[in-house]
Design a protein around this motif. Structure first.
Motif, PDB file in Angstrom:
ATOM      1  N   ARG A 146     -25.908  93.371 -25.172  1.00  0.00           N
ATOM      2  CA  ARG A 146     -24.953  93.169 -24.325  1.00  0.00           C
ATOM      3  C   ARG A 146     -25.464  91.736 -23.680  1.00  0.00           C
ATOM      4  O   ARG A 146     -26.512  91.339 -23.119  1.00  0.00           O
ATOM      5  N   PRO A 147     -24.479  90.762 -23.768  1.00  0.00           N
ATOM      6  CA  PRO A 147     -24.744  89.251 -23.150  1.00  0.00           C
ATOM      7  C   PRO A 147     -24.945  89.217 -21.524  1.00  0.00           C
ATOM      8  O   PRO A 147     -24.065  90.074 -20.936  1.00  0.00           O
ATOM      9  N   LEU A 148     -25.964  88.669 -21.245  1.00  0.00           N
ATOM     10  CA  LEU A 148     -26.163  88.689 -19.723  1.00  0.00           C
ATOM     11  C   LEU A 148     -26.117  87.670 -18.962  1.00  0.00           C
ATOM     12  O   LEU A 148     -25.383  87.463 -18.004  1.00  0.00           O
ATOM     13  N   PHE A 149     -26.512  86.323 -19.766  1.00  0.00           N
ATOM     14  CA  PHE A 149     -26.402  85.191 -19.007  1.00  0.00           C
ATOM     15  C   PHE A 149     -26.221  83.988 -20.177  1.00  0.00           C
ATOM     16  O   PHE A 149     -26.677  84.141 -21.337  1.00  0.00           O
ATOM     17  N   PHE A 150     -25.685  83.023 -19.636  1.00  0.00           N
ATOM     18  CA  PHE A 150     -25.125  81.602 -20.387  1.00  0.00           C
ATOM     19  C   PHE A 150     -25.998  80.618 -19.733  1.00  0.00           C
ATOM     20  O   PHE A 150     -25.751  80.289 -18.433  1.00  0.00           O
ATOM     21  N   GLN A 151     -26.620  79.747 -20.628  1.00  0.00           N
ATOM     22  CA  GLN A 151     -27.279  78.611 -19.881  1.00  0.00           C
ATOM     23  C   GLN A 151     -26.759  77.279 -20.567  1.00  0.00           C
ATOM     24  O   GLN A 151     -26.898  77.424 -22.277  1.00  0.00           O
ATOM     25  N   SER A 152     -26.761  76.459 -20.184  1.00  0.00           N
ATOM     26  CA  SER A 152     -26.311  74.994 -21.014  1.00  0.00           C
ATOM     27  C   SER A 152     -26.544  73.850 -20.284  1.00  0.00           C
ATOM     28  O   SER A 152     -26.525  73.785 -18.896  1.00  0.00           O
ATOM     29  N   VAL A 153     -26.905  72.740 -21.136  1.00  0.00           N
ATOM     30  CA  VAL A 153     -26.880  71.233 -20.634  1.00  0.00           C
ATOM     31  C   VAL A 153     -26.190  70.382 -21.447  1.00  0.00           C
ATOM     32  O   VAL A 153     -26.380  70.582 -22.573  1.00  0.00           O
ATOM     33  N   PHE A 154     -25.609  69.705 -20.820  1.00  0.00           N
ATOM     34  CA  PHE A 154     -24.885  68.604 -21.473  1.00  0.00           C
ATOM     35  C   PHE A 154     -24.605  67.135 -20.610  1.00  0.00           C
ATOM     36  O   PHE A 154     -24.300  67.078 -19.732  1.00  0.00           O
ATOM     37  N   GLY A 155     -25.045  66.343 -21.398  1.00  0.00           N
ATOM     38  CA  GLY A 155     -25.099  64.989 -20.764  1.00  0.00           C
ATOM     39  C   GLY A 155     -25.350  63.838 -21.417  1.00  0.00           C
ATOM     40  O   GLY A 155     -25.873  63.964 -22.807  1.00  0.00           O
ATOM     41  N   PHE A 156     -25.087  62.566 -21.344  1.00  0.00           N
ATOM     42  CA  PHE A 156     -25.503  61.298 -21.813  1.00  0.00           C
ATOM     43  C   PHE A 156     -25.328  60.300 -20.676  1.00  0.00           C
ATOM     44  O   PHE A 156     -24.845  60.495 -19.467  1.00  0.00           O
ATOM     45  N   GLN A 157     -25.673  58.922 -21.123  1.00  0.00           N
ATOM     46  CA  GLN A 157     -25.547  57.893 -20.220  1.00  0.00           C
ATOM     47  C   GLN A 157     -24.083  57.269 -20.301  1.00  0.00           C
ATOM     48  O   GLN A 157     -23.643  56.981 -21.356  1.00  0.00           O
TER      49      GLN A 157
END
Length: 356
Positions: A146-157
């Motif tokens: 069962r999916p519990l948590f979602f983590q994400s990073v998205f960035g640039f200059q």
């Protein structure tokens, strides 16, 4: 062939949509609508596009039989106006993300498409990308429990002077990058978030961020107990990934969002690691092919106006939470459709593009 007018001849149109349309197999660009006819003329000549019109002549183009649909790639503050005018003229509409700047604008766009008998699609190209859909299918099949948590990073200059740095266009990393994280989390859990909390950082010593924040960190709570957390930034080193952790394993897509690279999936479970690299596809070609299929078949796209509105509700709640420091409720009705494997499109990548 479905005939598109590209409204706005900026970077995303030059880099992605114009080359992608030629890769779709069922679509072509028949006109460019622009504020710089000279520049657009060079693009039209390069891509074999027969028509270039000014913004002043947009309504005349809509009234003609020269196009079937429009792709709106203008600053966020201009989405509603140009989309509504197209829908009222009986043209199908694809609009870049976020759908609009306010809920009233988004609802007016949805109403215009409904009343005009046309489809309104929010341009979620990842809904047609094979790696993204493979991850969703793995999660839904129970591969990580069962999916519990979602983590994400998205960035640039972000480059100085970009319209995404302007408050008047509802610019910022949340709107431009966070929309991908919100959308991915919603599809992973296949439900709508009910609450947002967030923090923001706006450095005083960087002129790029005189009007907007540089970084936003957000947490979304879902009805099933799922939690999504992400950080987006216009002032960070390039990074682009997300992970879903479940009761029995975790799965990751890295890279996960940008269209310039191929996606790669990593599944960890029971002490084993399974890596799956996906072939790079023309994501814009796939998105265009899918929407044109919908038009031809008379089947509304999954990423309709309601899909864009759902993400907007979350974005606005996150924005308010970051400004106030308080949790903000999100009242999005449940949706019955989410991206699925049958939406995958694999169009070959092309180097045929002109950047002006």
């Amino acid at each position: 062939m479905i005939r598109y007018a590209v409204v706005g001849a900026g970077w995303i149109s030059q880099e992605a949509f114009l080359p992608g349309a030629a890769q779709s197999g069922n679509s072509r660009v028949a006109a460019i609508v622009t504020g710089d006819v000279g520049k657009a003329g060079r693009l039209a000549s390069f891509h074999g596009i027969p028509d270039v019109v000014s913004y002043a002549d947009y309504d005349a183009l809509l009234a003609s039989d020269r196009i079937d649909a429009v792709y709106v790639a203008l600053p966020n503050s201009m989405h509603a106006d140009y989309a509504i005018r197209a829908a009222k003229a009986g043209k199908h509409v694809m609009v870049e993300k976020p759908l609009a700047c306010t809920l009233d604008e988004a609802e007016a766009m949805i109403a215009a498409a409904r009343d005009g008998g046309v489809f309104l699609m929010t341009a979620y190209r990842l809904h047609n990308e094979p790696g993204t859909l493979a991850l969703l299918e793995k999660v839904r099949s129970g591969a990580i429990g069962r999916p519990l948590f979602f983590q994400s990073v998205f960035g640039f200059q972000s480059a100085p002077g970009n319209h995404r740095l302007k408050a008047e266009h509802w610019g910022g990393p949340l709107q431009d990058l966070g929309v991908y994280c919100v959308n991915a989390a919603r599809h992973v859990f296949a439900e709508e978030p009910v609450e947002a909390i967030a923090v923001r950082h706006q450095p005083a010593d960087d002129p790029r961020f005189a009007e907007i924040e540089a970084t936003v960190a957000a947490t979304l709570r879902f009805p099933s107990g799922g939690i999504a957390q992400f950080i987006v930034s216009f002032g960070a080193a390039p990074i682009d990934a997300y992970r879903v952790v479940g009761t029995e394993g975790d799965i990751e897509l890295d890279p996960g969002y940008r269209f310039e690279t191929a996606t790669r999936m990593r599944l960890r479970r029971d002490g084993r690691v399974e890596e799956t690299p996906f072939e790079r596809v023309d994501q814009f070609g796939g998105q265009i092919a899918y929407f044109s299929d919908c038009i031809v078949r008379g089947e509304p796209p999954v990423a309709d106006g309601g899909e864009g509105l759902a993400d907007m509700r979350a974005l606005l709640a996150i924005e308010e939470a970051a400004l106030t420091g308080r949790p903000v409720a999100i009242g999005t009705p449940a949706r019955s459709r989410y991206a699925s494997a049958d939406m995958a499109r694999s169009c070959p990548v092309t180097d045929h593009r002109l950047l002006i």
